[in-house]
Design an enzyme around this catalytic site. Structure first.
Site, PDB file in Angstrom:
ATOM      1  N   GLU A  83       0.814  -1.211   0.000  1.00  0.00           N
ATOM      2  CA  GLU A  83       0.000   0.000   0.000  1.00  0.00           C
ATOM      3  C   GLU A  83       0.855   1.271   0.000  1.00  0.00           C
ATOM      4  O   GLU A  83       0.536   2.226  -0.711  1.00  0.00           O
ATOM      5  CB  GLU A  83      -0.920  -0.012   1.231  1.00  0.00           C
ATOM      6  CG  GLU A  83      -1.953   1.099   1.260  1.00  0.00           C
ATOM      7  CD  GLU A  83      -2.962   1.012   0.110  1.00  0.00           C
ATOM      8  OE1 GLU A  83      -3.103  -0.077  -0.472  1.00  0.00           O
ATOM      9  OE2 GLU A  83      -3.572   2.050  -0.210  1.00  0.00           O
ATOM     10  N   ASP A  84       1.917   1.269   0.745  1.00  0.00           N
ATOM     11  CA  ASP A  84       2.621   2.532   0.992  1.00  0.00           C
ATOM     12  C   ASP A  84       3.985   2.671   0.309  1.00  0.00           C
ATOM     13  O   ASP A  84       4.616   3.708   0.423  1.00  0.00           O
ATOM     14  CB  ASP A  84       2.825   2.730   2.510  1.00  0.00           C
ATOM     15  CG  ASP A  84       1.499   2.906   3.228  1.00  0.00           C
ATOM     16  OD1 ASP A  84       0.509   3.236   2.548  1.00  0.00           O
ATOM     17  OD2 ASP A  84       1.460   2.711   4.451  1.00  0.00           O
TER      18      ASP A  84
END
Ligand code: MN
Length: 713
Positions: A83-84
């Site tokens: 996600e990051d």
């Protein structure tokens, strides 16, 4: 616990913590994950100013407290990389294998749900969603650990609204979930962290009250344990006796639930007696009940009758040392382990090697549900009936992460229509989880669905065969109905053009405006559609446009009769005759006449069903036949019933086929409609029966025509 500014756990420390309970742990894998995550997060920082990597590391640390397997710890380390950071699913899969890639992916998807929960006010459904999305219970465990660390560091988030939202979500969703999974410690900590954000004043007052109590009566915990332990030892029961103050939120909740004051509250303290074996549990109980009086109604034996989640313990409340009510739990070490770690322990014991519980992807969910369903607080969630409902649903996502809830069995078509009708109407294909998938693909929980569209596309009637939602079905039908209207308009225009040409007039859209008003239609297209679908006769429209004009020919056999030459022999001179509207006899058909009082002679085909009614009245029957000139002189109307496949363009093909066979449609109406077929009654001007038979053969040759029959009665 790591706090801002403190040193991060070292690589070897993490490995040692895992090895302390799992000596066979894959050390190299842990080391690789540690380095991978640290590199992936690079220079990212958290709101606290700590390097971002401190977060996944602490999450992994919490997971070691739960004594989870290496795959879970590795997932904890990697849980935010997809996600990051620039890391992809494939990167994780390549470096750590499919099992861990799927776990990380699962946690990532749950992360997206948090965005959804901002809009969803229904905690109940959201908890179900979490369960449904977690096809491996370790995904949920990592998620809970993630949430726990985020709550521990909540105060670093600058925006108060955001802190509040996270705290509310924790209170409504994650804490009850942890509780239901048997992880009471995690539950209590989550609740208390949320409590301090949501209601700091209440929490503060309870803490002050506890301090006052301590100042007044001293350290009750120590006093009680110091009394109980030697009493048990005197009777030969070796035991670990511990006591603790309950967390402020637990106390506050009890006060709220029972509407009692702080002074009336008996269970501020929780005491626990842990012994070697089951026999000692009952011996300890005997000692307590002999030594002190018991509070009636508070004794529960979960050893002889364990809870469904395998929780085993004896609960009792005594009027103990200091004459105060003391709640005590008695259990063995092993029972204590299960009670503390709940599902985490359950999972580890049950299937250490395979990672997931055996059976279907939902087998674990079923067992989890069984476990938590009958827990202490049945008021919470997942009652049996509701569970059935929830298993009928699938939860999917748009590429932007919006949640689309669909019934089980739904396909990308349902998904498209659920997002927007226009998206459904222009849908040409779909990507499910990034891969092209057929439109009839049945969607599964967590699928990310991207709908491919084309302006040139129109919905297909065949879609109705594999949609699961009413919305999609209704939209497809509506579209097809509208498309049909377009065909009716075109057909109506052709019929009117022909009718006017026969009258020596020329059709123009402008010319029908008067008729539009006359027949109370909204606009010209409505009139054309009415002619096209047979609710309005072309000849009546022509009459309305050119009133008073004397026409010498009517196109329809049952509208009147030509005065020139009678085409039928056998009639009684002077007696009026009608061509029957039920069977539409044509030159070449065998015919019979029925004399009806006040009406004259009605001409039927010999096999017309309506003749049944006159079986007992032979005096009314007339033998009739066609004159030789009937075919040339008379334009007759045959009536046929056609079952046409329900596809766009089908009607146009039908009318074209009739025209090619030199038939002229004088009337057409839909008598039946279902997803697969339309049934039409078509009146066709033909020369004779043979002409109609040829025409019907031509229609049967069309792949879109399922059946063609003459209407007889
Ligand atoms: Mn995280």
């Amino acid at each position: 616990m790591l706090q801002a500014g403190l040193a991060m756990m070292r690589q070897y420390e993490l490995v040692e913590r895992v090895k302390s309970y799992d000596p066979d742990a894959d050390e190299a894998l842990l080391n690789r994950a540690y380095v991978f995550s640290m590199k992936a997060h690079g220079t990212q920082t958290r709101a606290s100013g700590d390097p971002y990597f401190s977060h996944p590391l602490e999450v992994a640390g919490i997971l070691t407290d739960l004594k989870l397997d290496t795959a879970s710890i590795v997932t904890g380390l990697l849980h935010d990389t997809i996600e990051d950071t620039a890391t992809s699913y494939e990167d994780i899969e390549r470096s750590f294998g499919p099992e861990i890639a799927q776990l990380v992916d699962g946690v990532t998807k749950l992360g997206k749900l948090e965005l959804v929960s901002e809009r969803t006010k229904d905690a109940e459904n959201f908890r179900k969603l979490l369960l449904a999305m977690s096809n491996d219970i370790r995904v949920l465990l990592v998620k809970l650990a993630d949430r726990l660390h985020n709550m521990r560091t909540l105060s670093f988030i600058p925006r108060p609204e955001k802190r509040r939202r996270i705290a509310e979500e924790t209170m409504e969703i994650y804490a009850p979930l942890a509780g239901r999974m048997g992880m009471q410690d995690v539950r209590e900590e989550l609740e208390d962290l949320a409590f301090s954000e949501l209601n700091p004043d209440a929490r503060e007052s309870i803490i002050k009250r506890l301090e006052f109590l301590r100042a007044e009566s001293g350290d009750r915990v120590t006093k009680v344990t110091d009394t109980i332990k030697p009493t048990l030892a005197n009777e030969g029961v070796e035991a670990w006796v511990t006591g603790r103050l309950k967390r402020p939120f637990s106390i506050w909740k009890k006060m709220e639930e029972k509407s009692i004051s702080f002074e009336q509250l008996s269970d501020i303290f929780a005491f626990r007696i842990v012994v070697e074996d089951v026999l000692d549990c009952y011996r300890a109980l005997g000692v307590l009940h002999t030594q002190w009086s018991t509070v009636p109604g508070r004794f529960k034996d979960y050893i002889s009758t364990p809870k469904p989640n395998n929780y085993r313990s004896i609960h009792t409340t005594i009027i103990g040392p200091e004459k105060s009510r003391v709640e005590i739990q008695i259990r063995t070490k092993e029972m204590d382990e299960v009670a503390e770690r709940g599902v985490a322990a359950h999972w580890a014991y049950k299937d250490k090697t395979r990672g997931t519980l055996p059976g279907s992807p939902y087998a674990w969910l079923r067992s989890l549900v069984d476990m938590i369903e009958q827990g202490d607080a049945p008021e919470e969630f997942l009652e049996h009936t509701k569970l059935e409902l929830f298993q009928d649903q699938v939860f999917c996502f748009t590429p932007k992460g919006a949640l689309i809830t669909l019934p089980r069995g739904a396909t990308p078509i349902d998904f498209a229509y659920a997002v927007h009708t226009e998206l459904g109407n222009t849908c040409v294909g779909a990507k499910v989880n990034g891969r092209h998938a057929p439109l009839r693909t049945v969607l599964r929980n967590g699928d990310e669905v991207q709908i491919l569209t084309s302006k040139a596309q129109v919905p297909s009637a065949a879609w109705e065969g594999f949609v699961a939602t009413g919305k999609a079905r209704a939209a497809i039908r509506r579209f097809i109905r509208n498309a049909q209207r377009g065909e009716h308009i075109r057909l109506g225009r052709s019929i009117l053009e022909k009718a006017m040409a026969d009258d020596g007039e020329t059709y123009a859209d402008k010319a029908i405006e008067g008729a539009v008003r006359r027949f109370k239609m909204g606009k010209g297209e409505d009139l054309l559609a009415a002619v096209g679908n047979g609710t309005l006769k072309a000849i009546d429209v022509v009459d309305a446009i050119f009133p008073g004009k004397k026409r010498d020919r009517r196109p329809s056999g049952d509208r009147g009769q030509p005065q020139s030459r009678i085409p039928i022999k056998g009639l009684i001179p002077g007696l009026a005759y009608h061509i029957a509207a039920c069977c539409h006899p044509l030159p070449g058909d065998r015919i019979v006449g029925i004399m009806e009082p006040g009406k004259g002679v009605t001409v039927h085909t010999i096999d017309c069903d309506s003749l049944e009614a006159h079986q007992q009245e032979p005096e009314l029957w007339l033998d009739l036949g066609w004159e030789a000139h009937a075919s040339e002189a008379q334009i007759s109307v045959g009536r046929i019933v056609v079952d046409l496949k329900n596809e766009p363009g089908a009607l146009a093909q039908l009318t074209l086929a009739i025209a090619k066979a030199n038939g002229n449609i004088s009337n057409l109406r839909i008598t039946e409609r279902n997803p697969a077929f339309f049934q039409f009654i078509v009146d066709i001007e033909v020369n004779d029966a043979k002409h109609l038979t040829n025409l019907m053969s031509a229609l049967r040759a069309s792949p879109l025509v399922a059946s063609v029959d003459r209407v007889k009665g």
